[in-house]
Scaffold this active site. Structure first.
Site, PDB file in Angstrom:
ATOM      1  N   ASP A  81      -4.272   4.789  -1.899  1.00 24.15           N
ATOM      2  CA  ASP A  81      -3.881   5.795  -0.909  1.00 24.15           C
ATOM      3  C   ASP A  81      -5.016   6.729  -0.475  1.00 24.15           C
ATOM      4  OD1 ASP A  81      -1.357   4.766  -1.310  1.00 24.15           O
ATOM      5  OD2 ASP A  81      -0.392   6.716  -1.533  1.00 24.15           O
ATOM      6  N   ASP A  82      -4.811   7.280   0.725  1.00 19.35           N
ATOM      7  CA  ASP A  82      -5.492   8.470   1.258  1.00 19.35           C
ATOM      8  C   ASP A  82      -6.838   8.207   1.916  1.00 19.35           C
ATOM      9  OD1 ASP A  82      -3.295   9.646   0.143  1.00 19.35           O
ATOM     10  OD2 ASP A  82      -4.381  10.976  -1.209  1.00 19.35           O
ATOM     11  N   HIS A 132      -0.073   6.063   6.384  1.00 18.44           N
ATOM     12  CA  HIS A 132       0.148   7.198   5.472  1.00 18.44           C
ATOM     13  C   HIS A 132       0.119   8.524   6.243  1.00 18.44           C
ATOM     14  CE1 HIS A 132       0.797   8.493   1.453  1.00 18.44           C
ATOM     15  NE2 HIS A 132      -0.421   8.921   1.170  1.00 18.44           N
ATOM     16  N   HIS A 136      -1.339  13.694   6.116  1.00 15.80           N
ATOM     17  CA  HIS A 136      -0.873  13.766   4.724  1.00 15.80           C
ATOM     18  C   HIS A 136      -0.138  15.070   4.419  1.00 15.80           C
ATOM     19  CE1 HIS A 136      -0.732  13.291   0.377  1.00 15.80           C
ATOM     20  NE2 HIS A 136      -1.054  12.028   0.557  1.00 15.80           N
ATOM     21  N   HIS A 228      -5.773   5.958  -5.806  1.00 14.33           N
ATOM     22  CA  HIS A 228      -6.336   6.621  -4.629  1.00 14.33           C
ATOM     23  C   HIS A 228      -7.819   6.283  -4.474  1.00 14.33           C
ATOM     24  CE1 HIS A 228      -2.780   9.035  -5.660  1.00 14.33           C
ATOM     25  NE2 HIS A 228      -2.731   9.358  -4.383  1.00 14.33           N
TER      26      HIS A 228
END
Length: 260
Positions: A81-82, A132, A136, A228
């Site tokens: 993620d991210d 995503h 965020h 991540h």
């Protein structure tokens, strides 16, 4: 699953996203369990990707949050993620290549727009893309439908453009802040809502041994594992993946993608 406190970096990303659209800035937090799917069709209220032949033929997917692997009962889904991030994403990609593992990269729209070559590298390596959101915002489940639309549809456009036309196949709400509306909207765009079962807690940097132990302990609870590649120093993540991936294979697990 618990709710994550992850401010700092995400707040900076959120501030950067204000250059993309005039959206309200929010703080950070998470709910994981989604409500039952809403039968009503979502009304798009933001700048959706440009309509074209590809968009007209988007196949809708189920709106329920998915955890299962397309490799069956012994399947494991590695999700990252991210990112993308210019320091950590290349290291994660190299490690995945070395281990022969495919993963799902849940990308933040502003990061994808900033580093399109990395998005293309992810796609070229055979990994899958996940939306995503733009910035965020982990309080999305408290925001208006118009705001949720902007976050999802603008991120879809950013990621698709950065990838050279490859669309995200999943949608993961920041911190798990899904709503019936956001799930239905994502599903109508061909993006299956994606949850997780095993949280490595790598964003807290608890130490490599702790992260590895968490995965080993929790993997019987379900196949989808959360790591991540952005949001700070991810050296512990890279080190933990280097241990976890061969261990999972030794235990008889196989690596796949979340079902759609």
């Amino acid at each position: 699953m618990a709710r994550h406190k992850r401010m700092g970096w995400h707040s900076r990303v959120l501030a950067a996203a204000l250059g993309v659209t005039a959206a309200a800035v929010a703080a950070s937090m998470w709910t994981v369990q989604a409500a039952p799917a809403d039968a009503s069709q979502p009304r798009a209220r933001a700048s959706a990707p440009a309509a074209g032949a590809q968009d007209r033929t988007v196949a809708k997917v189920a709106a329920e949050i998915v955890h299962a692997s397309d490799r069956g009962d012994r399947g494991v889904n590695i999700t990252i993620d991210d990112g993308p991030d210019p320091t950590w994403t290349p290291q994660v990609l190299q490690l995945l290549k070395d281990e022969g593992v495919k993963a799902t990269f849940c990308m933040v729209g502003t990061q994808a727009r900033a580093y399109p070559d990395l998005v293309k590298d992810v796609v070229a390596a055979g990994h899958r893309l996940c939306n995503h959101t733009v910035s965020h915002d982990t309080t999305m489940d408290t925001k208006s439908e118009a705001y949720q639309s902007q976050q999802i549809l603008d991120a879809e456009r950013m990621i698709t453009e950065a990838s050279g036309g490859v669309r995200p196949q999943y949608y993961r709400a920041p911190g798990g802040a899904f709503t019936p509306y956001s799930r239905q909207l994502a599903a109508s765009r061909g993006m299956r809502p994606l949850g997780w079962n095993v949280d490595s807690k790598d964003f807290e940097r608890p130490g490599v041994d702790t992260m590895v132990a968490t995965v080993k302990t929790e993997i019987p609870e379900g196949p989808t594992v959360l790591f991540h590649d952005a949001g700070g120093d991810r050296s512990q993540t890279v080190a933990a993946l280097r241990e976890v991936l061969p261990w999972l294979r030794q235990q008889g697990y196989v690596f796949g993608f979340p079902v759609r």
